[in-house]
Design a protein around this motif. Structure first.
Motif, PDB file in Angstrom:
ATOM      1  N   MET A   1       0.825  -1.194   0.000  1.00  0.00           N
ATOM      2  CA  MET A   1       0.000   0.000   0.000  1.00  0.00           C
ATOM      3  C   MET A   1       0.866   1.254   0.000  1.00  0.00           C
ATOM      4  N   GLU A   3       3.632   1.740  -1.605  1.00  0.00           N
ATOM      5  CA  GLU A   3       4.011   2.035  -2.995  1.00  0.00           C
ATOM      6  C   GLU A   3       2.826   2.591  -3.781  1.00  0.00           C
ATOM      7  N   VAL A   4       1.630   2.073  -3.540  1.00  0.00           N
ATOM      8  CA  VAL A   4       0.427   2.612  -4.190  1.00  0.00           C
ATOM      9  C   VAL A   4       0.291   4.088  -3.843  1.00  0.00           C
ATOM     10  N   GLU A   5       0.381   4.416  -2.569  1.00  0.00           N
ATOM     11  CA  GLU A   5       0.241   5.808  -2.144  1.00  0.00           C
ATOM     12  C   GLU A   5       1.346   6.683  -2.716  1.00  0.00           C
ATOM     13  N   CYS A  95      -3.077  -5.169  -7.422  1.00  0.00           N
ATOM     14  CA  CYS A  95      -3.758  -5.896  -6.351  1.00  0.00           C
ATOM     15  C   CYS A  95      -3.068  -5.610  -5.017  1.00  0.00           C
ATOM     16  N   ILE A  96      -3.804  -5.012  -4.098  1.00  0.00           N
ATOM     17  CA  ILE A  96      -3.283  -4.738  -2.766  1.00  0.00           C
ATOM     18  C   ILE A  96      -3.325  -6.016  -1.935  1.00  0.00           C
ATOM     19  N   TRP A 101      -8.228  -3.793  -4.918  1.00  0.00           N
ATOM     20  CA  TRP A 101      -7.414  -3.302  -6.034  1.00  0.00           C
ATOM     21  C   TRP A 101      -7.308  -1.786  -5.975  1.00  0.00           C
ATOM     22  N   ALA A 102      -6.193  -1.241  -6.442  1.00  0.00           N
ATOM     23  CA  ALA A 102      -6.010   0.213  -6.533  1.00  0.00           C
ATOM     24  C   ALA A 102      -5.822   0.588  -7.996  1.00  0.00           C
ATOM     25  N   ILE A 111      -9.945   2.761  -4.753  1.00  0.00           N
ATOM     26  CA  ILE A 111      -9.891   1.374  -4.294  1.00  0.00           C
ATOM     27  C   ILE A 111     -11.123   0.660  -4.844  1.00  0.00           C
TER      28      ILE A 111
END
Length: 122
Positions: A1, A3-5, A95-96, A101-102, A111
């Motif tokens: 998460m 890295e997503v952010e 896929c988190i 999913w993001a 999300i």
């Protein structure tokens, strides 16, 4: 998460941080493989649309790039997938965790609870 952010919180920009490249940037940060590597360098919505059209659509382009990257078909945490939206309005997601999913949005990321076909490390 994290890295997503870090990646998907950047401003939306066609090419460097759009609805497909952002998910692949997260994948690359996690696994060291950039699924979009062969097509990097496009800029703007027209260039993106042309690239996708030449490939036969986003699903066909994603399939080709996944094969070239040696990815396996299926869903797994840290994998990528097509959004389950209308065929003309799809994006790539990361896929988190299973069922979460993001995807990059204009103002950050969204999300989602489901995705269409996906790919992960073999």
């Amino acid at each position: 998460m994290a890295e997503v952010e870090r990646i998907m919180s950047r401003p939306f920009e066609w090419g460097p941080c759009d609805c497909s490249s952002a998910a692949c940037d997260v994948f690359a940060a996690l696994w060291g493989i950039d699924p979009m590597g062969p097509v990097r360098g496009y800029s703007g919505p027209l260039a993106a649309a042309r690239m996708i059209r030449r490939a036969g659509g986003l699903a066909a382009l994603a399939d080709t790039l996944a094969v070239q990257g040696g990815l396996a078909v299926g869903h797994a945490a840290g994998g990528i997938a097509l959004s389950a939206g209308h065929r003309g309005r799809q994006a790539l997601l990361i896929c988190i965790m299973p069922g979460l999913w993001a995807g990059k949005s204009k103002d950050g990321f969204a999300i989602l609870r489901n995705a269409d076909r996906g790919w992960h490390l073999a």
